[in-house]
Design an enzyme around this catalytic site. Sequence first.
Site, short mmCIF file in Angstrom:
data_model
loop_
_atom_site.label_atom_id
_atom_site.label_comp_id
_atom_site.label_asym_id
_atom_site.label_seq_id
_atom_site.Cartn_x
_atom_site.Cartn_y
_atom_site.Cartn_z
N GLU A 93 -8.47 -0.28 33.71
CA GLU A 93 -8.74 0.19 32.11
C GLU A 93 -8.27 -1.13 31.63
O GLU A 93 -8.74 -1.22 30.20
CB GLU A 93 -8.44 1.26 31.57
CG GLU A 93 -6.75 1.41 31.26
CD GLU A 93 -5.68 1.38 32.48
OE1 GLU A 93 -4.30 1.37 32.42
OE2 GLU A 93 -6.19 1.62 33.69
N HIS A 108 -4.63 -0.51 37.63
CA HIS A 108 -5.20 -0.12 35.95
C HIS A 108 -6.44 -0.82 35.73
O HIS A 108 -6.31 -2.00 35.09
CB HIS A 108 -3.90 -0.40 35.08
CG HIS A 108 -2.83 0.73 35.37
ND1 HIS A 108 -2.78 1.91 34.71
CD2 HIS A 108 -1.89 0.74 36.17
CE1 HIS A 108 -1.75 2.41 34.85
NE2 HIS A 108 -1.24 1.85 35.77
N CYS A 114 -4.17 5.28 38.87
CA CYS A 114 -2.66 5.37 38.93
C CYS A 114 -2.01 6.70 39.31
O CYS A 114 -2.20 7.30 40.41
CB CYS A 114 -1.68 4.64 38.03
SG CYS A 114 -0.16 4.15 38.21
#
Length: 254
Positions: A225, A223, A115
């Site tokens: 993660e 994202h 990001c």
Amino acid sequence: MGQNRQPVVLLAADYRQIDKQSFHVAGGKYVAAVAKAVPALPLIAPALGADSDIESLLACADGILLPGAVSNVHPSHFDQDVLNPALPLDPARDGLTLRLIGAAVEAGVPLLGICRGFQEINVAFGGSLHQAVHEQPGMADHREPDSPEQSEQYAQVHPVTTVPGGLLAEITGCSEFMVNSLHGQGIDRLGAGLVAEAHAPDGLIEAVRIAGAKSFALAVQWHPEWNVLNTPPYLAIFRAFGDACRARVAQREA
């Protein structure tokens, strides 16, 4: 230290004011993803701006993660004025990451951007950003839903199409997969030496690699993660990053 030691991954910190005090912080989900999905030892690199000791940071890094953040890269770094003064900026983090990126690539330290980190890499290589993607003709609104629930903010909302024969296609084994979307800014002019690895349906670049890098050097706009252990394409990215970090450990300990 032996060759089997766990890699050390530095996470670039944000410089934040919380309850009128200053903190160097990194989001918990990034720390957890490094610890569980790479896996590696996560260490937070403070955002000291121009005072950041890049050489010393690289000396202790087997990998570097540039996480997402609530702030944006200051547009002065790509020759623009601030479009919306209400949006947060973080000059201290800019002063760390925009110097760290080129040095890390030159030193062969594996690099993963997410990001804001994706946008930092583009700016560090001379690229520019749309400060409001949703205001560009033909572009979608890539901002997260207006919801207090993180499960809704990070829900998968659109596909990305990987470039055939590219690194991301090889890592994930996918020509297309769904991603979340929580960004107002995005790549306008691609930085010199960067190669697009995936696109959104509106054509916005969603992933890049650094051509000619000595080690893993990939960045994504979404994202990965989030729910990484249960999302195969996301996990594949972190595992590939981890493989590169472990290779650096072996090289340094040889």
